[in-house]
Scaffold this active site. Structure first.
Site, mmCIF file in Angstrom:
data_model
loop_
_atom_site.group_PDB
_atom_site.id
_atom_site.type_symbol
_atom_site.label_atom_id
_atom_site.label_comp_id
_atom_site.label_asym_id
_atom_site.label_seq_id
_atom_site.Cartn_x
_atom_site.Cartn_y
_atom_site.Cartn_z
ATOM 1 C CG HIS A 185 4.447 2.085 -5.256
ATOM 2 N ND1 HIS A 185 4.869 3.349 -4.930
ATOM 3 C CD2 HIS A 185 3.543 1.718 -4.297
ATOM 4 C CE1 HIS A 185 4.240 3.739 -3.824
ATOM 5 N NE2 HIS A 185 3.432 2.779 -3.428
ATOM 6 C CD GLU A 241 3.625 4.726 -0.408
ATOM 7 O OE1 GLU A 241 2.556 4.425 -0.993
ATOM 8 O OE2 GLU A 241 4.534 3.901 -0.232
ATOM 9 C CG HIS A 275 -1.265 1.995 -3.775
ATOM 10 N ND1 HIS A 275 -1.660 3.140 -3.125
ATOM 11 C CD2 HIS A 275 -0.011 1.733 -3.321
ATOM 12 C CE1 HIS A 275 -0.683 3.550 -2.330
ATOM 13 N NE2 HIS A 275 0.327 2.704 -2.431
ATOM 14 C CD GLU A 276 1.362 -1.712 -2.987
ATOM 15 O OE1 GLU A 276 2.578 -1.505 -3.117
ATOM 16 O OE2 GLU A 276 0.671 -1.164 -2.111
ATOM 17 N N GLY A 336 -0.341 -3.100 4.227
ATOM 18 C CA GLY A 336 -1.379 -3.568 3.324
ATOM 19 C C GLY A 336 -0.761 -4.328 2.163
ATOM 20 C CB ALA A 337 0.245 -4.297 -0.781
ATOM 21 C CG MET A 338 7.033 -3.646 0.105
ATOM 22 S SD MET A 338 7.122 -1.867 0.465
ATOM 23 C CE MET A 338 8.596 -1.424 -0.479
ATOM 24 C CD GLU A 339 6.375 0.480 -2.695
ATOM 25 O OE1 GLU A 339 6.987 1.509 -2.384
ATOM 26 O OE2 GLU A 339 5.466 -0.005 -1.998
ATOM 27 C CG ASN A 340 8.726 -6.120 -2.254
ATOM 28 O OD1 ASN A 340 9.308 -5.402 -1.469
ATOM 29 N ND2 ASN A 340 7.721 -6.920 -1.913
#
Length: 841
Positions: free
Chosen positions: A298, A317, A294-295, A260-264
């Site tokens: 993180h 998470e 959400h991201e 869905g997405a990534m918290e880089n």
């Protein structure tokens, strides 16, 4: 690739300290491979010891402390012998681009022929982009240098700039040092991205997308920047600290993004379906707002303070899931986000926790990264978030936030584990939380709460809550007692799971404050959804739901009712038809889009799997869609149109869809945009009312990445033996498929209406699936086993075939997990179908 074990990670972390990476990437070598050169400086506490670094392919050169190394790799491991106290490793490699979303993914946009790249490093894919020590507790500072076509934009974790003179066809980008950071948080996005920037509280915020989607980003930019600023302000105010990674925050819509997405750090990546090109409901906009929140969570939970190992994935998470919904509900216009959480994410958590592959929120044993990846699921996300909501309820917000602030201060830019968090919260709260942690985070299963009431002369003479409590888990809940008009009185109760009823595995907690009060028309245990537990209703309450449910003012209460009705269906305590009956009766009055949309999806699951003949149920749903369209409420129109498009079963309903495609009879206020047109065409193809020519014509009008995926799905749904044969060969043998096209083939191939046509492929699925492990990555294996599983073949034979496959000790772990889960769904559907007819929901 070899999967790093926890024992190996601990041994390597004991002797190594990684200081810096210089990563140099050459993205000008075509669409097959890219150049990667990595310089790593690190220390060894035991000079003379050996270890290994990870690199996804055999390097062209490797030099350790000035001496060439053998370049052979075992799996993805490059051996490093005889380390010095201070070391420099230089690794040069030509690495392949990915089509799975793992590592450096490449897409050529069919809209304009432009190329887009994105490196995704989680959980252990960083070595697909650069040589590294790929484990979360070996943090280091990373500097990046990228060579790319001159007209491209290059984005990464830190601030970057072009350093060439701007006259050549090739440009060089240099990025500031970032970190200390874990390798799984590394990213680089490159291509002719369209960018929009704004300033907010001294930070430069950026949103980016493919050039072909520029008009959509420009139209939605105000909303996206408003959400970003609202979330950032909330986090900085609540955590008492500024965003910890500099003065820029980029967010990128990435094509064919796996997750869905990534918290880089500093460069969050999203699947670009979240940049809407067609009309969407407010439920979808709310989901996007939650994902943004959400991201961003993180950046503190995971990026600033990072888990030591993947057994503590929940520290990332569960917190991000909890805060994503909480921040959306408190900081943005989406005030009903908790209702959406209950009926969307939490409902899936209940299902997962009753299945064969459940696990604790914080499992005690995750032997390697591959097993950690399998725990990225509805336990680590919604169940963990529910446990945190229960903890915040127990401690109170002031104490909860104070504990988290101390946790960030103590472990900033370092690593932590379960004991660190619980210990810090215990210090601040003055409570011993070890027992709470053991019962909530180290156990599996869902408690079942049931009202135990006696009534005389219209009043309660007894009121207790019975708890099926094999783990003796404590709960703080609210009980709502509703009258005929939806009026409520409540009681707050701490359930005492240690009060075990003699001769049983249940406990019973009395609620004396309700004794003597008028008996309610409806009792809702876990009102306001404060805990993670299944509930049941008092005798006779379900008979009144058609009248009462629309009168319940709080949408969270309505979600508690719906999720537990659905649990009753899956448990065999209520007929699936009654769930559809109730939906048809009350959903036109539902004003929370996520509740309405999700309940309708559940009704479609009833049609697809829980009834033997879906046509009647589908026709009823299409009729309900027509009622929603006719209701005049703009919020209902798109939901209604989608429902008609997905459910049309009668000749008249199918003819209506034909008219829509021609522009005839399109309901007022409904735009026949690209996505709705594909939905309509997919249904027409499924029922044999459109074919390959219509698919080709639609694709010619929508020559985009989304259009190509939709066409792949529609072709797989053609009720034709030759089309099914072609789709099957692609599913099981095509190495060129991207993640999106693999998903689309699976979703299109198995249709309940095509049972006679696809029956021969059911045994073939189980015999041919294992061979895909020889050429597909873990992510692609997951998609094959999950999305191409014959879940619509609800028969004993399907269960027998799954059992035979699972008896194979050599079955790949990813295939084993997803076959186990999907087999469970078939078994649930079989049990639901066997339920005797009749009974009330």
């Amino acid at each position: 690739m070899s999967s790093l074990t926890q024992a190996e990670a601990r041994a390597r972390a004991r002797v190594l300290t990684v200081d810096t990476y210089l990563v140099e990437l050459d993205l000008t070598r075509g669409v097959e491979r890219f150049g990667s050169r990595t310089t790593v400086r690190f220390r060894c506490a035991e000079p003379g010891a050996g270890t290994f670094a990870e690199i996804a392919a055999e390097p062209t050169a490797a030099v350790l402390n000035g001496a060439p190394l053998p370049t052979a790799v075992t799996g993805n491991r490059l051996r490093l012998p005889a380390l010095a106290a201070d070391n420099e490793l230089v690794v040069t490699a030509d690495l392949p681009y990915s089509n799975s979303g793992e590592g450096m993914h490449l897409l050529v946009d069919p809209s304009d022929g432009e190329t887009y790249l994105c490196a995704t490093s989680a959980l252990d894919s960083a070595s697909r982009t650069f040589a590294c020590f790929d484990q979360p507790d070996l943090k280091a500072r990373i500097t990046l240098r990228v060579t790319a076509p001159a007209y491209w934009t290059v984005l990464a974790n830190a601030e970057g700039r072009r350093v060439d003179d701007g006259t050549a066809d090739v440009a060089v980008w240099e990025f500031d040092e970032c970190g200390p950071m874990s390798t799984y948080l590394f990213t680089v996005c490159a291509g002719p991205y369209h960018s929009v920037f704004r300033e907010h509280a001294g930070r430069r915020l950026g949103w980016h997308c493919r050039a072909s989607l520029a008009e959509h980003l420009d139209r939605q930019a105000d909303e996206l920047f408003e959400l970003t600023g609202q979330c950032l302000d909330w986090y900085e105010r609540t955590f008492g600290m500024r965003y910890p990674f500099g003065d820029k925050y980029d967010q990128v819509f990435v094509p064919e993004f796996l997750h869905g997405a990534m918290e880089n750090i500093g460069c969050v990546t999203f699947r670009d379906e979240l940049l809407y090109r067609s009309a969407v409901t407010d439920a979808e906009r709310e989901l996007r707002a939650m994902i943004i929140a959400h991201e961003m969570a993180h950046m503190w939970f995971g990026d600033l303070v990072t888990l030591r190992w993947w057994d503590d994935l929940w520290l990332n998470e569960s917190f991000a899931e909890y805060l994503g919904f909480r921040v959306a509900s408190e900081a943005t216009r989406f005030r009903h986000a908790w209702a959406s959480f209950g009926v969307t994410r939490k409902l899936v958590g209940y299902e997962k926790d009753q299945g064969p592959s459940t696990h604790p929120v914080a499992p005690a044993d995750v032997p390697d990264v591959a097993h950690g990846a399998l725990n990225v699921d509805a336990i680590s996300y919604p169940k963990g978030a529910s446990a945190l909501r229960q903890l915040a309820t127990l401690l109170g917000d002031d104490t909860f936030w104070a504990g988290l602030r101390r946790y960030f201060q103590r472990f900033a830019y370092a690593n932590a584990d379960l004991s660190d968090l619980i210990g810090t919260m215990a210090e601040v709260s003055g409570r011993d939380l070890r027992d709470w942690s053991a019962r909530w985070l180290r156990t599996t299963g869902v408690d079942l709460l049931t009202p135990d009431v006696t009534v005389a002369d219209g009043a309660y003479t007894g009121f207790a809550v019975r708890q099926d409590a094999p783990q003796r888990r404590p709960h703080r809940i609210r009980i709502g007692c509703y009258d005929a008009e939806g009026g409520r009185r409540t009681a707050d109760v701490d359930l005492d799971a240690d009060r075990i009823v003699a001769g049983s595995s249940t406990s019973s907690t009395g609620v004396p404050e309700l004794v003597g009060t008028p008996a309610a028309e409806l009792v809702v245990l876990n009102d306001e959804d404060l805990t993670f537990a299944r509930t049941r209703f008092a005798p006779g309450d379900t008979d009144r739901l058609g009248r009462l449910l629309p009168r319940l003012a709080d949408p969270v209460t309505r979600t508690v009712v719906w999720t537990n009705l659905w649990d009753m269906v899956r448990s065999g305590d209520a007929p699936p038809e009654s769930f559809v009956d109730l939906a048809a009766a009350v959903l036109p009055a539902e004003d929370v889009p996520a509740v309405q949309s999700t309940v309708l999806r559940l009704c479609q699951r009833v049609a697809d799997a829980y009834v033997a003949s879906p046509a009647d149920t589908l026709a009823r749903l299409a009729d309900l869609g027509g009622r929603l369209l006719a209701a005049g409420d703009p919020a209902h129109r798109l939901v209604g149109a989608r429902l008609v498009a997905s459910s049309a079963a009668t000749d008249a309903q199918v003819a209506r869809l034909h008219g829509w495609l021609r522009g005839a009879g399109v309901p007022e206020g409904v735009a026949m945009d690209a996505d709705l047109r594909w939905s309509v065409l997919f249904r027409l193809v499924t029922v044999g009312a459109a074919g390959a020519d219509e698919i080709a014509a639609e694709l010619a009008a929508d020559r985009t990445a989304s259009g190509e995926v939709a066409a792949t799905k529609a072709r797989a749904a053609l009720p034709d033996a030759a089309a099914k044969r072609v789709a099957w060969e692609r599913l099981m043998t095509d190495r060129s498929l991207s993640n999106r096209h693999l998903e689309a083939l699976g979703h299109g191939f198995w249709r309940p209406e095509h049972a006679a046509l696809t029956g021969e492929y059911v045994p073939r699925f189980f015999t041919e699936l294992p061979a895909t492990a020889a050429f597909r990555s873990p992510a692609m294996l997951m998609l094959t086993a999950r999305d191409a599983y014959p879940v619509s073949a609800v028969t004993e034979r399907t269960v027998e075939l799954a059992a035979a496959l699972l008896a194979d000790d050599d079955l790949h772990p990813v295939l084993r997990r997803y076959v186990t889960d999907q087999d469970h769904e078939v078994r649930v559907a079989l049990a639901v179908r066997r339920r005797p007819a009749g009974g009330a929901a």
